[in-house]
Write a protein that holds these residues in place. Structure first.
Motif, PDB file in Angstrom:
ATOM      1  N   LYS A  38      -6.944   6.620  -1.218  1.00 52.79           N
ATOM      2  CA  LYS A  38      -6.407   7.257  -0.009  1.00 52.79           C
ATOM      3  C   LYS A  38      -6.648   8.755  -0.033  1.00 52.79           C
ATOM      4  N   ILE A  39      -6.361   9.358  -1.171  1.00 49.69           N
ATOM      5  CA  ILE A  39      -6.575  10.812  -1.258  1.00 49.69           C
ATOM      6  C   ILE A  39      -8.033  11.132  -0.962  1.00 49.69           C
ATOM      7  N   LYS A  40      -8.903  10.340  -1.574  1.00 49.65           N
ATOM      8  CA  LYS A  40     -10.332  10.595  -1.409  1.00 49.65           C
ATOM      9  C   LYS A  40     -10.722  10.459   0.065  1.00 49.65           C
ATOM     10  N   ALA A  41     -10.201   9.425   0.696  1.00 52.47           N
ATOM     11  CA  ALA A  41     -10.534   9.213   2.104  1.00 52.47           C
ATOM     12  C   ALA A  41     -10.049  10.377   2.944  1.00 52.47           C
ATOM     13  N   ILE A  42      -8.857  10.873   2.623  1.00 59.38           N
ATOM     14  CA  ILE A  42      -8.326  11.990   3.412  1.00 59.38           C
ATOM     15  C   ILE A  42      -9.236  13.204   3.269  1.00 59.38           C
ATOM     16  N   TYR A  43      -9.630  13.506   2.039  1.00 58.58           N
ATOM     17  CA  TYR A  43     -10.470  14.694   1.877  1.00 58.58           C
ATOM     18  C   TYR A  43     -11.846  14.503   2.500  1.00 58.58           C
ATOM     19  N   HIS A  44     -12.342  13.276   2.430  1.00 56.36           N
ATOM     20  CA  HIS A  44     -13.608  13.007   3.111  1.00 56.36           C
ATOM     21  C   HIS A  44     -13.466  13.301   4.596  1.00 56.36           C
ATOM     22  N   THR A  45     -12.357  12.875   5.161  1.00 59.62           N
ATOM     23  CA  THR A  45     -12.130  13.110   6.590  1.00 59.62           C
ATOM     24  C   THR A  45     -11.986  14.600   6.868  1.00 59.62           C
ATOM     25  N   LEU A  46     -11.245  15.272   5.996  1.00 62.36           N
ATOM     26  CA  LEU A  46     -11.066  16.711   6.218  1.00 62.36           C
ATOM     27  C   LEU A  46     -12.411  17.434   6.166  1.00 62.36           C
ATOM     28  N   ASN A  47     -13.320  16.884   5.403  1.00 62.41           N
ATOM     29  CA  ASN A  47     -14.656  17.488   5.323  1.00 62.41           C
ATOM     30  C   ASN A  47     -15.403  17.409   6.638  1.00 62.41           C
ATOM     31  N   LEU A  48     -14.985  16.481   7.498  1.00 59.23           N
ATOM     32  CA  LEU A  48     -15.652  16.362   8.793  1.00 59.23           C
ATOM     33  C   LEU A  48     -15.184  17.442   9.760  1.00 59.23           C
ATOM     34  N   PHE A  49     -14.096  18.115   9.418  1.00 60.03           N
ATOM     35  CA  PHE A  49     -13.467  19.031  10.370  1.00 60.03           C
ATOM     36  C   PHE A  49     -14.142  20.399  10.358  1.00 60.03           C
ATOM     37  N   ASN A  50     -13.880  21.090  11.430  1.00 62.51           N
ATOM     38  CA  ASN A  50     -14.389  22.441  11.579  1.00 62.51           C
ATOM     39  C   ASN A  50     -13.295  23.429  11.212  1.00 62.51           C
ATOM     40  N   LEU A  51     -13.701  24.514  10.601  1.00 67.20           N
ATOM     41  CA  LEU A  51     -12.697  25.509  10.257  1.00 67.20           C
ATOM     42  C   LEU A  51     -12.638  26.549  11.361  1.00 67.20           C
ATOM     43  N   ASP A  52     -11.434  26.874  11.734  1.00 68.74           N
ATOM     44  CA  ASP A  52     -11.237  27.877  12.770  1.00 68.74           C
ATOM     45  C   ASP A  52     -11.664  29.246  12.240  1.00 68.74           C
ATOM     46  N   VAL A  53     -11.995  30.149  13.157  1.00 69.57           N
ATOM     47  CA  VAL A  53     -12.451  31.476  12.705  1.00 69.57           C
ATOM     48  C   VAL A  53     -11.398  32.185  11.870  1.00 69.57           C
ATOM     49  N   THR A  54     -10.150  31.994  12.245  1.00 70.08           N
ATOM     50  CA  THR A  54      -9.093  32.700  11.516  1.00 70.08           C
ATOM     51  C   THR A  54      -8.733  32.013  10.218  1.00 70.08           C
ATOM     52  N   GLN A  55      -9.362  30.860   9.926  1.00 77.75           N
ATOM     53  CA  GLN A  55      -9.092  30.086   8.720  1.00 77.75           C
ATOM     54  C   GLN A  55      -7.681  29.509   8.709  1.00 77.75           C
ATOM     55  N   LYS A  56      -6.975  29.668   9.826  1.00 77.97           N
ATOM     56  CA  LYS A  56      -5.588  29.203   9.825  1.00 77.97           C
ATOM     57  C   LYS A  56      -5.494  27.724  10.184  1.00 77.97           C
ATOM     58  N   CYS A  57      -6.456  27.252  10.963  1.00 81.63           N
ATOM     59  CA  CYS A  57      -6.321  25.851  11.343  1.00 81.63           C
ATOM     60  C   CYS A  57      -7.658  25.125  11.332  1.00 81.63           C
TER      61      CYS A  57
ATOM     62  N   SER B 270       0.846  -1.185   0.000  1.00 85.04           N
ATOM     63  CA  SER B 270       0.000   0.000   0.000  1.00 85.04           C
ATOM     64  C   SER B 270       0.885   1.240   0.000  1.00 85.04           C
ATOM     65  N   PRO B 271       0.971   1.910  -1.129  1.00 80.53           N
ATOM     66  CA  PRO B 271       1.816   3.103  -1.211  1.00 80.53           C
ATOM     67  C   PRO B 271       1.240   4.229  -0.361  1.00 80.53           C
ATOM     68  N   GLU B 272       2.107   5.093   0.090  1.00 81.17           N
ATOM     69  CA  GLU B 272       1.654   6.219   0.910  1.00 81.17           C
ATOM     70  C   GLU B 272       0.743   7.126   0.089  1.00 81.17           C
ATOM     71  N   ALA B 273      -0.136   7.788   0.790  1.00 82.33           N
ATOM     72  CA  ALA B 273      -0.994   8.746   0.094  1.00 82.33           C
ATOM     73  C   ALA B 273      -0.121   9.846  -0.485  1.00 82.33           C
ATOM     74  N   PRO B 274      -0.271  10.127  -1.763  1.00 86.25           N
ATOM     75  CA  PRO B 274       0.585  11.144  -2.371  1.00 86.25           C
ATOM     76  C   PRO B 274       0.257  12.549  -1.868  1.00 86.25           C
ATOM     77  N   GLN B 275       1.210  13.428  -2.005  1.00 79.21           N
ATOM     78  CA  GLN B 275       1.003  14.824  -1.613  1.00 79.21           C
ATOM     79  C   GLN B 275      -0.068  15.442  -2.515  1.00 79.21           C
ATOM     80  N   PRO B 276      -0.732  16.473  -2.001  1.00 83.23           N
ATOM     81  CA  PRO B 276      -1.776  17.091  -2.832  1.00 83.23           C
ATOM     82  C   PRO B 276      -1.244  17.570  -4.174  1.00 83.23           C
ATOM     83  N   ARG B 277       0.015  18.005  -4.166  1.00 82.38           N
ATOM     84  CA  ARG B 277       0.518  18.531  -5.441  1.00 82.38           C
ATOM     85  C   ARG B 277       0.739  17.397  -6.449  1.00 82.38           C
ATOM     86  N   GLU B 278       0.974  16.196  -5.924  1.00 83.85           N
ATOM     87  CA  GLU B 278       1.155  15.063  -6.840  1.00 83.85           C
ATOM     88  C   GLU B 278      -0.163  14.668  -7.514  1.00 83.85           C
ATOM     89  N   MET B 279      -1.227  15.136  -6.911  1.00 85.72           N
ATOM     90  CA  MET B 279      -2.539  14.794  -7.451  1.00 85.72           C
ATOM     91  C   MET B 279      -2.648  15.267  -8.886  1.00 85.72           C
TER      92      MET B 279
END
Lengths: 371, 854
Positions: free
Chosen positions: B324-343, B85-94
Motif C-alpha cells: 500500500k505504501i508503495k502504491a501511494i508513493y507511486h501515485t504521488l509520483n504522478l502528481f505535479n508539484l505546485d510552484v510554491t511547493q506547498k501543494c 486489509s490493514p490501513e496504509a500506515p502513516q509515513p512515520r510508521e514506515m
C-alpha cells in the motif's frame, strides 16, 4: 541442400524465434540515454527494472556494487544461452558448443596464468566465465608443462584437437601462455570456420564461393552460412591485427608471430603475409588499407584523448556485423550474434555503472550503442 | 438513467492537495478505489521523480519480506492469511516497519549463518564418520581379494597391502621389503606407501578417477565406496549423494599431485589414522562430537523456528502494508508539484455519482493528517474521451466481462450486458436443450454459488477452474434455461417424459402393431384435437421415421424467429444510441431504413411462419389442409426474386391470404429502396452541411474555440472529433451499408446454428443411449447387473465429458458468437477504454498473484 530454407524451422525454428525475441530485449539508445543520467547505482537498478531485465536485481541487499550488477547480468545471459543450448539439436547444438569453446580457452589461460602467479585456485574459479566451465577445469594446476596439461586435463575436453600444436612448448611462462592462447584461438577459429563451411555438406563450400562471386547471395545455403563465416573472418582478421600490434616490443619473433595468425580471414593469405613483415603500427595500418572495412577502422582511431581506440573501433564494427546478422533468416548466426551483442550490452552497462559509481562522468558516453 | 444500461458519467477533476495531507488523502482514495489518476509528468524518468526514495525504501522492505517468506516456506510454516486489509500506515510508521524488518532479517541471517556453520561442521563429522567406517572395510578386505586375484607376479603389490593393513609392524615390513624395493624401484627412494582418504560428489567420481589415472600415469590405486544416505549440503540445504574414496600412492611428488587433483574436484580430504586402534578411537570421538553437535543444531533450529513462526503471523499483513505504501508513493509520483511547493496537483477521472464520497474520503484524509487546509476537487472541462466505467456486482461481473472481451464500450454507449444476462443463457439453452444435461450443469453452478465464499477464499492458480468459477452465475443460468428448453423439447438424456399423457391414441389392434415395422397415425382420428399442454408430445419419442423431420421443421423455424427478433432488438438499441448522442442524421437515415429493411423482409418471413402454423392443419378442409401448406423458404425466395410461384396442387391456393402477392412486391420494393437511403443520405447531408459551414465564417468569423464549444455543448463532455475527409465518410458509409444488407441475410442464416447444434446435441445423446446404455439394460440375470454397472459408468463418463463439457463448450462459443457478431454489430462500437481506478484491492491482488507466479 537447397531445402535449408523450409527445413530449418523443423528443428531450429523455435529457438530462432526465441533468440529473436531475446534480441528485442536488448537495450535501445533511449534506454542508454536514461541510464547515463543516473546519479547512483540505485537509479540504474530502478531504470533497468523497466526494461527486459525486470527484477533481476530485486533480491539484492541495498548497497549495490558494480560487481554484483556484473554478476547478475552475466548470470541472466548464461541462463538464456543455456536454455537455448538445452533445447537445441544437431547441428545447432554443435554450433552452440563451438561458441562455448572460446570461453573455455579463456578460462584455461586465466587459470594457468593465475597459478603461475601463485594464486589459489579457489580464488580464480569465480572469475572464470560460466559458459566455458568444464569438469576438469579446476584441476588444471596439476600441470606444469603444456604436455602435461594436454595429457592430464585437456585430453578429455573438446579443446583437445586444438591443443595438439602447443604440446611442443617447453614450459609455462608468461610468453608461452600468450602463445598458447593464440595458437589455441587460431586452431579454434579455423575449426569453427570449417565447421560452418561443412554444415551444409561438401558442396556448400563450393556454393558459397560461387554465390559470393556471382553476387546473388540471397539464395539457398549461401544464406545460412554466409553470416557465421563472415563473422568468423572478421574475428580472425581482428586477432591477426591485434596480435601484430601487441607483439611490437616483445621478444616474439616474426616467424612465431606469423604462426599465430588464423588462416581463415579475409586477409588470408596476402594480408597476413604482409602483416607478418610489419614492424610498427604504421605498417599495420598500410596493410589494413587494402581492405576497405578495416581501413575505415584505422582511420578514425588513435591514442589521443577524445579519439576512440582501435579496440573500441573493432567492437563497434563487431556490433554492426552482429546487428546485420538479424537481417537474414534461417541461419545459426543469430545465436552467435545475440550472445556477442548481449555481452557488449553487459560491458556497456558495467561501464556506465562504473562511471556512475566512481562519479567519473566525463567518459560515461564511451559505451557502444547497439540499436 | 440507470447505470446498468450505460457506463457511468465521468468527470475529469483537478485535485489540489496540501503536501502534508497528500499521503493520507491518496491512501483514503486507494481504499475507496474510485479514482483513476493521470500521469502529469510523463517525460520524467522513473528515477527522477519526487518520491523515488520512498519507493526505493519500499522495494527494500519488500525484498526483506520476500526473504522472510522464502525462509518461512522452506520450513513449511503455515502463514496466517486473514484476508483482512490493514490501513496504509502513516509515513512515520514506515521507519518502525523498516526497523522491524531490518531486525528480523539480521536475526534470521545470523541464525542461518550459525546454522550453516554448524551444519558444515556436522557434515564434515558425518563424512569423517563414513570415511572411518568405509576405510575399515577397505583395509580389512583388501588382503584376501588382492591376494586371490593378483596372483604371484604381483607379490610386491600384495605386500604393500599387507603393509597397509597392519601398520603396527611397519618398521618390520619395511625392512622385509627393503631388498625387493631397492630392486623394483630406483635406488635410494623410500618405499613408504602413503594414502589420502576423502569424500567426493558421486557424479564427479568417474572424471576424478580418470584424471587421477592420467595425471599420475596409473601409479595410484583408488578404492571407493558409496555413502548410502544422502547428505545435506549446508549452503542450500539440498540432499547430495557422495562417495568415500581412498587413494594409495608412493612418494611426495605424487602426493602433492593427488592433493591438487582432489582440490580441483572439490573433494574434501580427512586425516585418517593408519592404525586400526587409532581409527577406532577417532571414530568414538567423532560419534560423541556428532551427538553434541546434534543437540546444538536442534537448539539452533528451534530458535530459527520460533523467529519464523513469529514472523509468519504478521507476514501477509506486512506485505499488504508495504504494498500500500508503495502504491501511494507511486501515485504521488504522478502528481505535479505546485510552484510554491506547498501543494500537489493531481488530475483524475472520477464517476460523477461518487464525487460526494470522494470529497468525504478526502476530508477524512485531511483530518487524519491534521492539516488545516481542505483539499480542493475541481471539475475540469475537457475534450478528451473519458474512460468507460460499468459498475458491476458479483452477478453481472461475468456478463460484463463477456462483453468487454469483445471491446470496451465507447463512453456512454448502450451497454449490451444487461440484456445478455437473459439472452445469453436462453440462446445457449436452445442449443443445449436437455433436461438431464441442463440439470447437471445447473447443479454444478448452484454448488459453486452456494460455496462461493469458501471457494473464493482458496485462491488457486488453476486457470480452468478460475474460468469456471468466474462464470458460476452464467453456468447456473445456462443450466437452468437448458432444463426449461429440455422440457419444451421433451428431452431428458435423449428420452421423453410423459407427464400429461400423450394426446395421440392408437387405433391399430395388437396384431397389426406386431406385424408392421412402421405404422402411421392419422391426425384426423388418432389425435385428440388439443395439443399437449407443455412442450413436445412424448409420442414423437417413438416416431422412429419422422421424428427428426418434425423436430427439424420446428427447430429451424424457432431459430429464425428468435434470430430475427434478436436482431430487431439490436437495431432498436441503436436508436437509443442515436437519441442519446443527438445524432439526428443517423437516426433518420440509418436507423429507420435499417429497421424497415429488416422488418419488411425478415420479420415478414417470421409472420408467414405464424400464419402457416395457424391457418393450416390436417383437420382443416382442402384449401387449408396440411397438403396445401406452402414452403416458407420457397415463398420467400420467390418473393425476393419476383418469381411467379409454381402452380399449386389441385384444390390448393398459391397464396396464404388475400393480397399476399401485392404486399410482397410492395415490401421488397420498399426494402430495396431503403438501401440507397442508407448508402447516400448521410454523407450527402454532411457534405451539404459542410458547404454551408464554409460559407458562414465569412459572415460571422467564428473562432475555432466557439465552434468547438457549440458542437460539444450538446453532448455532455462529448468528444472533439477531427473533421473526417468526405471521401472517407462515403467509403465508411458504403462499407456499413453493404455490411448491414449482406449481414441481414447472412446473420439470419447464421441463427440456424441454433437448430444445427440442438440437432447435433440431441442426436449425440441418442446415439450414446442406444449404443451404450441400452446394451447394459438389455442384459438379463445377475450377470446383467454387473454389466449394467460397468456400462452405466462408461455412459455417465461420456455423458459428462462429451455431452455436458464438450458440447456445452461448443454451444457456449456459438452463443458468444451470436452475441458478438449477430447482435452487437447492430449497435455496438466498443471503442472505449476501461476505467482503471487506483485501488488497493486490485494492487494487492496483483502483487500476490505476481509473487505466486515467481
Amino acid at each position: 541442400m537447397n531445402s535449408s530454407g523450409f527445413m530449418f524451422n523443423v528443428d531450429n525454428g523455435y529457438l530462432e524465434g526465441l533468440c529473436r525475441g531475446f534480441k528485442c530485449g536488448i537495450l535501445k539508445q533511449a534506454d542508454y540515454l536514461n541510464l547515463v543520467q543516473c546519479e547512483t547505482l540505485e537509479d540504474l537498478k530502478l531504470h533497468l527494472q523497466g526494461t527486459d531485465y525486470g527484477s533481476f536485481l530485486a533480491n539484492e541487499p541495498s548497497p549495490l556494487s558494480v560487481s554484483v550488477i556484473d554478476d547478475k547480468l552475466r548470470e541472466k545471459l548464461v541462463i538464456e544461452f543455456q536454455h537455448m543450448r538445452n533445447h537445441a539439436v544437431e547441428p545447432l547444438s554443435n554450433f552452440l558448443d563451438f561458441i562455448t569453446y572460446g570461453y573455455m580457452i579463456d578460462n584455461i589461460i586465466l587459470l594457468i596464468t593465475g597459478t603461475l602467479h601463485q594464486r589459489p585456485i579457489s580464488e580464480l574459479i569465480p572469475k572464470c566465465h560460466p559458459l566455458g566451465s568444464f569438469e576438469q577445469m579446476e584441476a588444471i594446476h596439476v600441470a606444469s608443462t603444456p604436455a602435461e596439461l594436454y595429457n592430464a586435463v585437456l585430453v578429455d575436453t573438446p579443446l583437445a584437437p586444438f591443443f595438439v600444436d602447443c604440446i611442443s612448448e617447453q614450459d609455462l611462462d608468461e610468453m608461452n601462455i600468450e602463445i598458447i592462447r593464440n595458437t589455441l584461438y587460431k586452431a579454434y577459429l579455423e575449426a569453427f570456420h570449417n565447421f560452418c563451411k561443412n554444415m551444409g555438406g561438401a558442396t556448400a563450400d563450393v556454393m558459397c564461393e560461387i554465390l559470393a562471386v556471382s553476387g546473388c547471395s540471397s539464395s539457398c545455403i549461401g544464406i545460412s552460412l554466409n553470416f557465421p563465416l563472415s563473422r568468423l573472418q572478421f574475428e580472425a582478421d581482428r586477432r591477426a591485427i591485434i596480435i601484430t600490434i601487441n607483439s611490437f616490443g616483445t621478444e616474439l619473433s616474426k616467424d612465431d608471430r606469423a604462426k599465430l595468425y588464423p588462416n581463415c580471414g579475409k586477409m588470408y593469405p596476402d594480408g597476413l603475409a604482409a602483416l607478418a613483415r610489419a614492424d610498427d603500427y604504421e605498417q599495420v595500418k598500410t596493410v589494413a588499407e587494402y581492405y576497405a572495412e578495416y581501413a575505415a577502422l584505422f582511420d578514425g582511431s588513435g591514442n589521443n584523448p577524445g579519439d576512440k581506440t582501435l579496440e573500441d573501433k573493432f567492437f563497434e564494427h563487431e556490433v554492426k556485423l552482429n546487428v546485420y546478422a538479424f537481417l537474414q533468416q534461417f541461419h545459426f548466426g543469430v545465436f552467435y550474434a545475440y550472445l556477442k551483442l548481449k555481452e557488449q550490452e553487459c560491458r556497456n552497462i558495467v561501464w556506465i555503472a562504473e562511471c556512475v559509481a566512481q562519479k567519473h562522468r566525463a567518459k560515461i558516453d564511451n559505451y557502444i550503442p547497439i540499436f | 438513467m440507470g447505470s446498468l444500461f450505460r457506463s457511468e458519467e465521468m468527470a475529469l477533476c483537478q485535485l489540489f492537495l496540501q503536501s502534508e495531507a497528500a499521503y493520507a488523502c491518496v491512501s483514503e482514495l486507494g481504499e475507496l478505489g474510485l479514482v483513476q489518476f493521470r500521469d502529469l509528468n510523463p517525460d520524467v524518468n522513473a528515477f527522477q521523480r519526487k518520491f523515488v526514495n520512498e519507493v526505493r525504501r519500499c522495494d527494500e522492505m519488500e525484498r526483506k519480506l520476500r526473504y522472510l517468506e522464502k525462509e518461512i516456506k522452506k520450513d513449511g510454516i503455515p502463514m496466517l492469511d486473514t484476508g483482512e486489509s490493514p490501513e496504509a500506515p502513516q509515513p512515520r510508521e514506515m521507519i518502525d516497519l523498516e526497523a522491524t524488518f531490518e531486525k528480523l532479517e539480521n536475526e534470521l541471517r545470523e541464525v542461518n549463518q550459525n546454522a550453516e556453520a554448524l551444519k558444515r561442521n556436522f557434515l564434515e563429522l558425518t563424512e569423517l564418520k563414513h570415511i572411518l567406517r568405509k576405510t575399515q572395510v577397505f583395509f580389512d578386505e583388501s588382503v584376501p581379494t588382492v591376494y586371490k586375484s593378483s596372483g604371484t607376479h604381483s607379490s610386491n603389490k600384495y605386500r604393500r597391502y599387507l603393509q597397509m593393513a597392519d601398520n603396527q609392524n611397519e618398521d618390520e615390513q619395511a625392512q622385509l621389503l627393503g631388498e625387493e624395493a631397492v630392486r623394483a624401484s630406483q635406488p635410494g627412494q623410500n618405499l613408504k606407501l602413503g594414502f589420502v582418504a576423502g569424500v567426493i560428489l558421486r557424479e564427479r567420481l568417474p572424471a576424478f578417477e580418470r584424471m587421477l589415472w592420467r595425471a599420475c600415469r596409473g601409479n595410484v590405486f583408488l578404492r571407493q565406496a558409496m555413502i548410502e544416505t544422502p547428505l545435506e549440503d549446508p549452503t542450500n540445504g539440498d540432499q547430495v549423494h557422495k562417495s568415500v574414496f581412498i587413494i594409495f600412492f608412493q612418494g611426495d611428488q605424487l602426493k602433492t599431485r593427488v592433493k591438487k587433483i582432489c582440490e580441483g574436484f572439490r573433494a574434501t580430504l580427512y586425516p585418517c589414522p593408519e592404525a586400526p586402534a587409532d581409527r577406532r578411537e577417532m571414530a568414538m570421538g567423532v560419534m560423541t562430537r556428532i551427538e553434541d553437535l546434534n543437540t546444538v543444531l536442534g537448539q539452533t533450529q528451534d530458535h530459527r523456528h520460533r523467529v519464523l513462526v513469529a514472523a509468519a503471523k504478521n507476514l501477509k499483513n506486512w506485505f499488504v502494508k508495504v504494498r500500500k505504501i508503495k502504491a501511494i508513493y507511486h501515485t504521488l509520483n504522478l502528481f505535479n508539484l505546485d510552484v510554491t511547493q506547498k501543494c500537489l496537483i493531481a488530475e483524475c477521472w472520477v464517476p460523477l455519482l461518487d464525487i460526494e464520497t470522494i470529497q468525504l474520503a478526502l476530508r477524512r484524509g485531511t483530518e487524519r493528517s491534521g492539516s488545516s487546509v481542505p483539499p480542493i476537487l475541481n471539475r475540469m472541462q475537457t475534450f478528451e474521451n473519458p474512460p468507460t466505467y460499468n459498475r458491476t456486482n458479483k452477478f453481472t461481473k461475468a456478463f460484463q466481462a463477456l462483453i468487454d472481451a469483445y471491446g470496451v464500450a465507447s463512453y456512454r454507449e448502450m451497454n449490451p450486458a444487461p440484456y445478455t444476462i437473459i439472452t445469453f443463457p436462453f440462446l445457449f439453452a436452445v442449443m443445449f436443450g436437455d433436461l438431464g444435461h441442463g440439470a447437471i450443469m445447473a447443479l454444478f453452478g448452484l454448488w459453486m454459488i452456494r460455496k462461493e465464499k469458501g471457494l473464493a477464499a482458496q485462491k488457486t492458480d488453476n486457470e480452468i477452474w478460475n474460468i469456471f468459477f468466474g462464470g458460476r452465475y452464467i453456468i447456473f443460468l445456462m443450466g437452468a434455461f437448458s432444463m426449461y428448453t429440455g422440457l419444451i423439447y421433451n428431452d431428458i438424456f435423449s428420452k421423453s417424459l410423459n407427464i400429461f399423457g400423450s394426446h395421440w391414441h392408437m387405433s391399430y389392434n395388437k396384431s397389426t402393431v406386431a406385424d408392421n415395422k412402421y405404422l402411421q397415425l392419422n391426425p384426423n382420428g388418432d389425435y385428440e384435437g388439443a395439443p399437449y399442454p407443455f412442450g413436445m408430445d412424448p409420442i414423437w419419442q417413438v416416431a422412429g421415421a419422422n421424428k427428426i423431420i418434425f423436430h427439424n421443421a420446428y427447430k429451424m423455424k424457432i431459430s429464425i424467429i428468435f434470430g430475427v427478433i434478436h436482431m430487431i432488438f439490436g437495431v432498436v438499441m441503436s436508436w437509443h444510441n442515436h437519441t442519446y448522442f443527438r445524432n439526428r442524421i443517423s437516426m433518420l437515415y440509418e436507423f429507420i431504413p435499417q429497421l424497415i429493411f429488416l422488418l419488411l423482409l425478415f420479420f415478414y418471413m417470421v409472420l408467414l411462419m405464424f400464419i402457416k402454423w395457424i391457418k393450416f392443419a390436417a383437420t382443416n378442409a382442402k384449401p387449408y389442409s396440411e397438403a396445401c401448406a406452402p414452403s416458407i423458404l420457397i415463398t420467400f425466395i420467390d418473393m425476393v426474386l419476383f418469381n411467379t410461384p409454381k402452380e399449386p396442387v389441385k384444390d390448393c391456393q398459391t397464396y396464404m391470404f388475400f393480397g399476399q402477392h401485392f404486399i410482397q412486391v410492395l415490401f421488397v420494393l420498399v426494402a430495396v429502396g431503403c438501401i440507397p437511403v442508407m448508402l447516400l443520405a448521410k454523407p450527402l447531408l454532411i457534405m451539404q452541411a459542410r458547404k454551408q459551414a464554409n460559407i458562414q465564417p465569412i459572415a460571422g468569423a467564428t473562432s475555432d474555440a466557439e465552434t468547438g464549444a457549440i458542437t460539444n455543448g450538446g453532448v455532455g463532455g462529448g468528444q472533439h472529433e477531427e473533421e473526417e475527409e468526405l471521401s472517407e465518410i462515403f467509403i465508411h458509409q458504403s462499407i456499413h451499408t453493404i455490411e448491414y444488407v449482406l449481414g441481414s441475410v447472412s446473420h439470419t442464416a447464421s441463427y440456424l446454428r441454433l437448430w444445427a447444434l440442438s440437432l447435433a446435441h440431441a442426436q449425440l445423446a441418442e446415439v450414446l443411449w442406444t449404443m451404450v446404455l441400452s446394451i447394459g439394460l438389455k442384459q438379463e440375470g445377475w450377470f446383467g447387473g454387473i454389466i449394467l454397472t460397468c456400462v452405466f459408468a462408461f455412459w455417465a463418463i461420456l455423458t459428462v465429458g462429451i455431452l455436458v463439457l464438450m458440447e456445452g463448450l461448443s454451444a457456449f462459443l456459438h452463443t458468444l458468437r451470436l452475441h458478438w457478431v449477430e447482435f452487437q454489430s447492430k449497435f455496438y462500437k466498443g471503442q472505449g477504454y476501461a476505467f482503471q481506478p487506483f485501488s488497493f484491492d486490485a494492487i494487492i491482488e496483483n502483487g500476490a498473484a505476481a509473487a505466486e507466479a515467481e
